[in-house]
Scaffold this motif. Sequence first.
Motif, PDB file in Angstrom:
ATOM      1  N   ASP A 289      24.049 -32.679   5.365  1.00  0.00           N
ATOM      2  CA  ASP A 289      23.804 -32.871   6.794  1.00  0.00           C
ATOM      3  C   ASP A 289      24.946 -33.648   7.444  1.00  0.00           C
ATOM      4  OD1 ASP A 289      22.256 -32.877   9.253  1.00  0.00           O
ATOM      5  OD2 ASP A 289      21.899 -35.010   8.829  1.00  0.00           O
ATOM      6  N   TYR A 290      25.451 -34.659   6.750  1.00  0.00           N
ATOM      7  CA  TYR A 290      26.560 -35.445   7.297  1.00  0.00           C
ATOM      8  C   TYR A 290      27.813 -34.590   7.447  1.00  0.00           C
ATOM      9  CZ  TYR A 290      23.863 -39.694   6.325  1.00  0.00           C
ATOM     10  OH  TYR A 290      22.912 -40.663   6.295  1.00  0.00           O
ATOM     11  N   LYS A 291      28.079 -33.781   6.438  1.00  0.00           N
ATOM     12  CA  LYS A 291      29.254 -32.918   6.503  1.00  0.00           C
ATOM     13  C   LYS A 291      29.131 -31.930   7.664  1.00  0.00           C
ATOM     14  CE  LYS A 291      32.256 -30.065   3.715  1.00  0.00           C
ATOM     15  NZ  LYS A 291      32.487 -29.408   2.454  1.00  0.00           N
ATOM     16  N   THR A 292      27.941 -31.382   7.845  1.00  0.00           N
ATOM     17  CA  THR A 292      27.708 -30.459   8.956  1.00  0.00           C
ATOM     18  C   THR A 292      27.912 -31.166  10.290  1.00  0.00           C
ATOM     19  OG1 THR A 292      26.118 -29.220   7.628  1.00  0.00           O
ATOM     20  CG2 THR A 292      26.014 -28.910  10.010  1.00  0.00           C
TER      21      THR A 292
ATOM     22  N   LEU B  95      29.685 -33.917  10.854  1.00  0.00           N
ATOM     23  CA  LEU B  95      31.100 -34.264  11.021  1.00  0.00           C
ATOM     24  C   LEU B  95      31.919 -33.040  11.421  1.00  0.00           C
ATOM     25  CD1 LEU B  95      31.740 -36.760   8.086  1.00  0.00           C
ATOM     26  CD2 LEU B  95      31.892 -37.241  10.536  1.00  0.00           C
ATOM     27  N   THR B  96      31.592 -31.887  10.871  1.00  0.00           N
ATOM     28  CA  THR B  96      32.292 -30.657  11.236  1.00  0.00           C
ATOM     29  C   THR B  96      32.035 -30.318  12.703  1.00  0.00           C
ATOM     30  OG1 THR B  96      32.138 -29.864   8.962  1.00  0.00           O
ATOM     31  CG2 THR B  96      32.601 -28.216  10.657  1.00  0.00           C
ATOM     32  N   ALA B  97      30.798 -30.468  13.143  1.00  0.00           N
ATOM     33  CA  ALA B  97      30.475 -30.229  14.562  1.00  0.00           C
ATOM     34  C   ALA B  97      31.216 -31.230  15.446  1.00  0.00           C
ATOM     35  CB  ALA B  97      28.968 -30.333  14.784  1.00  0.00           C
ATOM     36  N   LEU B  98      31.297 -32.475  14.994  1.00  0.00           N
ATOM     37  CA  LEU B  98      32.038 -33.502  15.741  1.00  0.00           C
ATOM     38  C   LEU B  98      33.515 -33.138  15.827  1.00  0.00           C
ATOM     39  CD1 LEU B  98      32.187 -36.235  17.173  1.00  0.00           C
ATOM     40  CD2 LEU B  98      32.425 -37.300  14.916  1.00  0.00           C
ATOM     41  N   THR B  99      34.055 -32.602  14.743  1.00  0.00           N
ATOM     42  CA  THR B  99      35.457 -32.175  14.735  1.00  0.00           C
ATOM     43  C   THR B  99      35.703 -31.106  15.788  1.00  0.00           C
ATOM     44  OG1 THR B  99      35.685 -32.682  12.395  1.00  0.00           O
ATOM     45  CG2 THR B  99      37.273 -31.155  13.301  1.00  0.00           C
TER      46      THR B  99
ATOM     47  N   MET C 205      38.258 -36.604   2.364  1.00  0.00           N
ATOM     48  CA  MET C 205      37.959 -37.537   1.284  1.00  0.00           C
ATOM     49  C   MET C 205      36.590 -37.244   0.680  1.00  0.00           C
ATOM     50  SD  MET C 205      39.479 -41.230   2.432  1.00  0.00           S
ATOM     51  CE  MET C 205      38.723 -41.280   4.042  1.00  0.00           C
ATOM     52  N   GLN C 206      35.618 -36.954   1.514  1.00  0.00           N
ATOM     53  CA  GLN C 206      34.275 -36.695   1.027  1.00  0.00           C
ATOM     54  C   GLN C 206      34.163 -35.334   0.346  1.00  0.00           C
ATOM     55  OE1 GLN C 206      31.933 -38.959   0.855  1.00  0.00           O
ATOM     56  NE2 GLN C 206      33.332 -40.400   1.806  1.00  0.00           N
ATOM     57  N   THR C 207      34.963 -34.389   0.774  1.00  0.00           N
ATOM     58  CA  THR C 207      34.932 -33.058   0.181  1.00  0.00           C
ATOM     59  C   THR C 207      35.435 -33.099  -1.261  1.00  0.00           C
ATOM     60  OG1 THR C 207      35.246 -32.017   2.327  1.00  0.00           O
ATOM     61  CG2 THR C 207      35.764 -30.679   0.409  1.00  0.00           C
ATOM     62  N   ARG C 208      36.422 -33.974  -1.520  1.00  0.00           N
ATOM     63  CA  ARG C 208      36.938 -34.105  -2.886  1.00  0.00           C
ATOM     64  C   ARG C 208      35.847 -34.552  -3.830  1.00  0.00           C
ATOM     65  NH1 ARG C 208      40.881 -37.580  -1.097  1.00  0.00           N
ATOM     66  NH2 ARG C 208      40.039 -39.093  -2.544  1.00  0.00           N
TER      67      ARG C 208
END
Length: 113
Positions: free
Chosen positions: A4-7, A9-13, A70-73
Motif C-alpha cells: 500500500d505504501y509503495k502504491t 508513493l507511486t501515486a505521489l510521484t 531504496m525500498q524496492t531493493r
Amino acid sequence: MHADYKTRLTALTDKLTDAVLEEADPENWAGGNKRTDQLTKEERGDRYWDKKNAAASLTLLIKVHSLIGMQTRGGTAKDSPGQDDEAFELGQQVSKAERAAAAIIERIQKGQK
C-alpha cells in the motif's frame, strides 16, 4: 514496506511530476513572457519565488524516487553482503542527479534574466 505504501508513493510521484512540470514552465511564472527589464519589482520577487518553488518541488520528487528505489531493493545488510556498497553507490547517484537538477534550475534562472 507494505504494498500500500509503495502504491501511495507511486501515486505521489505522479502528482509531484505533474506539479514540477507545471511549476518549472517559465510561461507560468510571474510576469509571463515579459523581458526581465520590463518586470515590476513585485513581479521579479514573485518570479524568483516561482523558480525556487519549482526547484523545491523537483528536489522533493527526486527524494521520493530515491525512497521508492531504496525500498524496492528490500532486504537487509545481513542478507546481502554487498548491499552497503550498493547503498553508497545509490546515494552517490542520487547526489549526482540532485546536483544535475540544481544545475538545470540554475541555468533556467540565469536564462530568464
